[in-house]
Write a protein that holds these residues in place. Sequence first.
Motif, PDB file in Angstrom:
ATOM      1  N   GLY A   1       0.836  -1.283   0.024  1.00  0.00           N
ATOM      2  CA  GLY A   1      -0.127  -0.020   0.099  1.00  0.00           C
ATOM      3  C   GLY A   1       0.890   1.422   0.072  1.00  0.00           C
ATOM      4  N   THR A   2       0.014   2.238   0.001  1.00  0.00           N
ATOM      5  CA  THR A   2       0.796   3.589  -0.132  1.00  0.00           C
ATOM      6  C   THR A   2       1.253   4.288   1.262  1.00  0.00           C
ATOM      7  OG1 THR A   2      -0.631   4.130  -1.953  1.00  0.00           O
ATOM      8  CG2 THR A   2       0.443   6.003  -0.875  1.00  0.00           C
ATOM      9  N   ASP A   3       0.593   3.850   2.448  1.00  0.00           N
ATOM     10  CA  ASP A   3       1.127   4.477   3.613  1.00  0.00           C
ATOM     11  C   ASP A   3       2.281   3.819   4.035  1.00  0.00           C
ATOM     12  OD1 ASP A   3       1.296   5.307   6.209  1.00  0.00           O
ATOM     13  OD2 ASP A   3      -0.994   5.059   6.587  1.00  0.00           O
ATOM     14  N   LEU A   4       3.621   4.740   4.245  1.00  0.00           N
ATOM     15  CA  LEU A   4       4.734   4.234   4.718  1.00  0.00           C
ATOM     16  C   LEU A   4       4.596   3.771   6.254  1.00  0.00           C
ATOM     17  CD1 LEU A   4       7.169   6.629   3.323  1.00  0.00           C
ATOM     18  CD2 LEU A   4       7.566   4.113   3.445  1.00  0.00           C
ATOM     19  N   ARG A   5       3.789   4.131   7.137  1.00  0.00           N
ATOM     20  CA  ARG A   5       3.844   3.836   8.469  1.00  0.00           C
ATOM     21  C   ARG A   5       3.861   2.371   8.722  1.00  0.00           C
ATOM     22  NH1 ARG A   5      -0.938   7.429  10.499  1.00  0.00           N
ATOM     23  NH2 ARG A   5      -1.837   6.549   8.704  1.00  0.00           N
ATOM     24  N   PRO A   6       2.946   1.454   8.077  1.00  0.00           N
ATOM     25  CA  PRO A   6       3.275   0.120   8.482  1.00  0.00           C
ATOM     26  C   PRO A   6       4.537  -0.489   8.052  1.00  0.00           C
ATOM     27  CG  PRO A   6       0.986   0.405   7.365  1.00  0.00           C
ATOM     28  CD  PRO A   6       1.953   1.723   7.317  1.00  0.00           C
TER      29      PRO A   6
ATOM     30  N   ARG B   1      -5.062  18.102   0.579  1.00  0.00           N
ATOM     31  CA  ARG B   1      -6.304  17.877   0.074  1.00  0.00           C
ATOM     32  C   ARG B   1      -7.204  18.701  -0.913  1.00  0.00           C
ATOM     33  NH1 ARG B   1     -11.552  15.884   1.094  1.00  0.00           N
ATOM     34  NH2 ARG B   1     -11.806  13.828   0.097  1.00  0.00           N
ATOM     35  N   ARG B   2      -7.526  18.382  -1.787  1.00  0.00           N
ATOM     36  CA  ARG B   2      -8.551  19.214  -2.536  1.00  0.00           C
ATOM     37  C   ARG B   2      -9.705  18.616  -2.584  1.00  0.00           C
ATOM     38  NH1 ARG B   2      -4.971  21.109  -8.057  1.00  0.00           N
ATOM     39  NH2 ARG B   2      -4.504  18.514  -8.056  1.00  0.00           N
ATOM     40  N   GLU B   3     -10.078  17.426  -3.382  1.00  0.00           N
ATOM     41  CA  GLU B   3     -11.301  16.649  -3.374  1.00  0.00           C
ATOM     42  C   GLU B   3     -10.996  15.233  -3.883  1.00  0.00           C
ATOM     43  OE1 GLU B   3     -12.579  18.563  -7.642  1.00  0.00           O
ATOM     44  OE2 GLU B   3     -13.833  18.998  -5.907  1.00  0.00           O
ATOM     45  N   ASP B   4     -11.771  14.385  -3.365  1.00  0.00           N
ATOM     46  CA  ASP B   4     -11.841  13.094  -4.193  1.00  0.00           C
ATOM     47  C   ASP B   4     -10.559  12.353  -4.256  1.00  0.00           C
ATOM     48  OD1 ASP B   4     -14.580  13.411  -4.498  1.00  0.00           O
ATOM     49  OD2 ASP B   4     -14.220  14.093  -6.308  1.00  0.00           O
ATOM     50  N   GLY B   5      -9.588  12.521  -3.319  1.00  0.00           N
ATOM     51  CA  GLY B   5      -8.238  11.823  -3.366  1.00  0.00           C
ATOM     52  C   GLY B   5      -7.224  12.736  -4.126  1.00  0.00           C
ATOM     53  N   ARG B   6      -7.608  13.917  -4.574  1.00  0.00           N
ATOM     54  CA  ARG B   6      -6.663  14.604  -5.444  1.00  0.00           C
ATOM     55  C   ARG B   6      -6.094  15.694  -4.175  1.00  0.00           C
ATOM     56  NH1 ARG B   6      -6.997  13.595 -10.670  1.00  0.00           N
ATOM     57  NH2 ARG B   6      -8.873  12.468 -11.327  1.00  0.00           N
ATOM     58  N   TYR B   7      -4.712  15.899  -4.527  1.00  0.00           N
ATOM     59  CA  TYR B   7      -3.916  16.782  -3.713  1.00  0.00           C
ATOM     60  C   TYR B   7      -3.145  17.889  -4.476  1.00  0.00           C
ATOM     61  CZ  TYR B   7      -4.879  13.712   0.384  1.00  0.00           C
ATOM     62  OH  TYR B   7      -5.319  13.250   1.428  1.00  0.00           O
ATOM     63  N   LEU B   8      -2.664  18.806  -3.837  1.00  0.00           N
ATOM     64  CA  LEU B   8      -1.891  19.878  -4.454  1.00  0.00           C
ATOM     65  C   LEU B   8      -0.637  19.745  -3.600  1.00  0.00           C
ATOM     66  CD1 LEU B   8      -1.328  22.083  -6.492  1.00  0.00           C
ATOM     67  CD2 LEU B   8      -2.134  23.475  -4.608  1.00  0.00           C
TER      68      LEU B   8
ATOM     69  N   ARG C   1      -2.309  12.437  -6.781  1.00  0.00           N
ATOM     70  CA  ARG C   1      -3.732  11.748  -6.413  1.00  0.00           C
ATOM     71  C   ARG C   1      -3.441  10.381  -5.686  1.00  0.00           C
ATOM     72  NH1 ARG C   1      -4.271   7.639 -10.219  1.00  0.00           N
ATOM     73  NH2 ARG C   1      -3.083   8.218 -12.311  1.00  0.00           N
ATOM     74  N   LEU C   2      -4.646   9.940  -5.112  1.00  0.00           N
ATOM     75  CA  LEU C   2      -4.632   8.624  -4.530  1.00  0.00           C
ATOM     76  C   LEU C   2      -6.113   8.047  -4.754  1.00  0.00           C
ATOM     77  CD1 LEU C   2      -3.522   9.109  -0.793  1.00  0.00           C
ATOM     78  CD2 LEU C   2      -2.745   7.393  -2.390  1.00  0.00           C
ATOM     79  N   PRO C   3      -6.193   6.929  -4.845  1.00  0.00           N
ATOM     80  CA  PRO C   3      -7.631   6.274  -5.076  1.00  0.00           C
ATOM     81  C   PRO C   3      -8.326   6.680  -4.047  1.00  0.00           C
ATOM     82  CG  PRO C   3      -5.920   4.662  -5.360  1.00  0.00           C
ATOM     83  CD  PRO C   3      -4.954   5.785  -5.032  1.00  0.00           C
ATOM     84  N   ALA C   4      -9.584   7.197  -4.215  1.00  0.00           N
ATOM     85  CA  ALA C   4     -10.530   7.510  -3.092  1.00  0.00           C
ATOM     86  C   ALA C   4     -10.795   6.395  -2.280  1.00  0.00           C
ATOM     87  CB  ALA C   4     -11.825   7.836  -3.704  1.00  0.00           C
ATOM     88  N   THR C   5     -10.464   5.088  -2.462  1.00  0.00           N
ATOM     89  CA  THR C   5     -10.941   3.862  -1.577  1.00  0.00           C
ATOM     90  C   THR C   5      -9.718   3.875  -0.646  1.00  0.00           C
ATOM     91  OG1 THR C   5      -9.329   2.688  -3.335  1.00  0.00           O
ATOM     92  CG2 THR C   5     -11.816   2.570  -3.385  1.00  0.00           C
ATOM     93  N   GLU C   6      -8.468   4.480  -0.750  1.00  0.00           N
ATOM     94  CA  GLU C   6      -7.322   4.488   0.196  1.00  0.00           C
ATOM     95  C   GLU C   6      -7.819   5.376   1.573  1.00  0.00           C
ATOM     96  OE1 GLU C   6      -3.455   4.085  -0.152  1.00  0.00           O
ATOM     97  OE2 GLU C   6      -3.273   3.487  -1.977  1.00  0.00           O
ATOM     98  N   ALA C   7      -7.349   4.748   2.647  1.00  0.00           N
ATOM     99  CA  ALA C   7      -7.796   5.336   3.851  1.00  0.00           C
ATOM    100  C   ALA C   7      -7.242   6.694   3.815  1.00  0.00           C
ATOM    101  CB  ALA C   7      -7.480   4.545   5.151  1.00  0.00           C
TER     102      ALA C   7
END
Length: 844
Positions: free
Chosen positions: A459-464, A541-548, A556-562
């Motif tokens: 996954g994307t999250d580095l913490r685990p 965060r801007r909207e729907d998993g999209r970031y600036l 962007r990140l998939p909206a399904t990702e926490a």
Amino acid sequence: MELPIQQIIPELRQLFRDGDTGVLTAEPGAGKTTVVPLALLDEPWVEGRKLIMLEPRRLAARSAAARMAASLGEKVGQTVGYRVRMDTRVSAETRIEVVTEGVLTRMLQQDQGLEDTAMVIFDEFHERHLHGDLGLALALESRALLRPDLKLLVMSATLDPVPVCGLMGEGTRWLACPGRTFPVETKYLPKPAAASVESFTAQAVVRALREQEGDVLVFLPGAREIHRTERELGILGLPPHVQVHALYGSMPVERQDEAVRPAAAGWRKVVLSTSIAESSLTLTGVKVVVDAGLSRASAFSPRTGMSRLVTLPVSKASADQRRGRAGRIAPGVCYRLWSEEAHSALPEAARPEIASADLAPLALELAAWGVGQPEELQWLDTPPAAAYGQAQALLRQLGGLDDAGRITPFGRRMNALGVHPRLAGMLLRAAELGLAGYASVLAALLQDPTGLRGSGSAGTDLRPRVEALLSAGSSAASQTAGSSAASQTAAADAAAVRRLLQESRQLRAELGPAAPDPARPDEDSCGLLLSFAYPDRIAQRREDGRYLLSSGRGVRLPATEALSRSAYLVAADADDQGADARILLAAPVSEQRLLDASPHLLQEETLVAWDRSTRSVRAKRKWRIGAIVVKEGSIAQPPEEDVLEAMLDGIRLEGPGCLPWTKSSRQLADRLRFLHHHLPDWPDLAPAADGLSAELQEQLRPFVEGMRSVQDLKSLSMHDILLSGLDWGKRQQLDEEAPTHVQVPSGSRIPVDYSDPEAPTLSVRLQEMFGQQETPRIAGGRVPLTLHLLSPAQRPVQVTRDLANFWRETYFDVKKDLKGRYPKHYWPDNPLEAVATNRAKPRT
């Protein structure tokens, strides 16, 4: 058998008795890597000093040192030793040190004169790694300024020696040596478009084992393809006496050594390798090469500040190097998984890394050396200006360089750690916060993000991933020596964990005494530390998993990702594809924690600007992290000068139509345009269709002070503003040169139309011009008016700038037509002697 290179050793010895620089091109199998250092060791100019040989890769460095030591009947670390990251085998008696490129740079930075070194040998220089180019540039500078007796030798199998000889200076000699190689048959097996690289390569390996004898060396672009091909071979099934080994740079040392070690009697080996096995390594027993024809390289984008791994076709030079591995011990066969036609289209050689890499490490090294710009040193390829400028900007952001581009004390500490400046800055700042241990683990992972595989760390999250490695480290500390701590962690591959733990311990040790860290990591710690390394990749965060990103890039990140619900992230990696790059690795961080730890990131900006939607000046105060707006608010009393500039910007944006033009002011503007067109010394005060001239904008300045909107502009008098731009003499000349009206023979004062500065017009009834032979002129007689001669119904019957010709040639035809339509009007036979009239007929 005596190696062919021994025939050239006397020339090489003589070369360095007479001079200080040389280039040796030796074909594969010549044995230059081991024979040359040993042959030069006893030369008089070496006495009391050592030889340093640079190898591009750690495995090659250890292997070369081991072969030289074995030829002397010694262990590594006696006469011959090596220095690579996290592994050093040298002693007081060591006289040949084989080092990797980064280590050579460290040695030069610590002792710019290399006082204890007689010679530096750059092996496999054709690979053109960034640190190899840097090492040669620094060594040349050291020789020129500090050590004129320092001897330099560049060695390669495929290098074009001419530019290198030119770089190294007058007197550099080039020696060429043939290698002891056997013929290699080349078989082309083009991969079908629908087949995956891994499955087709596995099929080719099975075929090679069936058709040929000896061990098989397989070239694949990266570790991912190696593991997939290994699985494909397991599915296809191999003979029981065939062992499969992986070989790539981030593998544990013991597994690399196992892959290189000769197969036991009665066994055959298949080595699945990256380009690490192209040169410098000797894999005894290999008679067959299977080449997928691909390589992986890092491509840096100065536009986004991001690097990404790209998979590219190999160059012809690399393909030939790979092919040659099959002919080291006996005649061999090379299976190329592409067509002969495709081979002819390959580039001759790979681009040097310096042309496409992230140059932040290079820029920091040069600053530490005391060089401001790369042009101060000698290069085969000068670092690209755009990428170098980007690197310096990043280093300033990290605190490594000051505004003048000089290295700071913090930058020197960063450079001493020997890791990428991003990670060095993160480690140093983490130590200040009491998070050195956590940061060391995180840095180890960032250097090898694929090191932990499995569901627990995917996954994307580095913490685990960090937590899994910390857990593995804790387990290791509580177990007996020799046990596998990593086996306690389901999310980790045991060998990868051992390697990452070793790297993290090394990083922690370089930060200072490993006392317990006073701070305990929390859910923000990972993201906070990432913000120290990647201040340009803080994401809002801007909207729907999209970031600036703070750099201005969209991700962007998939909206399904926490993680997609986090207000702020720090993206450690993204694919840099499309308008919004996909985040590959990230961790969340709270806004408050971010600003508390790095208040310098928050920049206050007062913005006084024209608002197109309200057609007025709006004043705001914004607090930004780069392109990210953290908060904003209105300003009640902005600086008047800023308001004035914004108002003038607004007038430029809205165009001339926003100003209150009247009929007289438009006519005045047209007259001024006419005069500026014909007399360049006149000011350009007239508006144009595409905007206002600079002179008119400046003329407006005092009149719009205190105004804030288009509505306020209605109080202006454009007529007065235009006249204010003329002195008394120009005003007098205006009426003379560009009169508003012209008196015609009938006595009428007819207005002049200046809308076309090339051809001002006078629309007048034909009868009012009787008696005037020449066309009226303005601008001191320089410009004839264009006459629109009108019928009694005010319709043009003739347009002319030559009135005399009209009376002479055209009038009588016009008279014939008009006299029939307007019989009550005056149509004389001789218009030049007739009395002009503004009535139907002249008064009697």
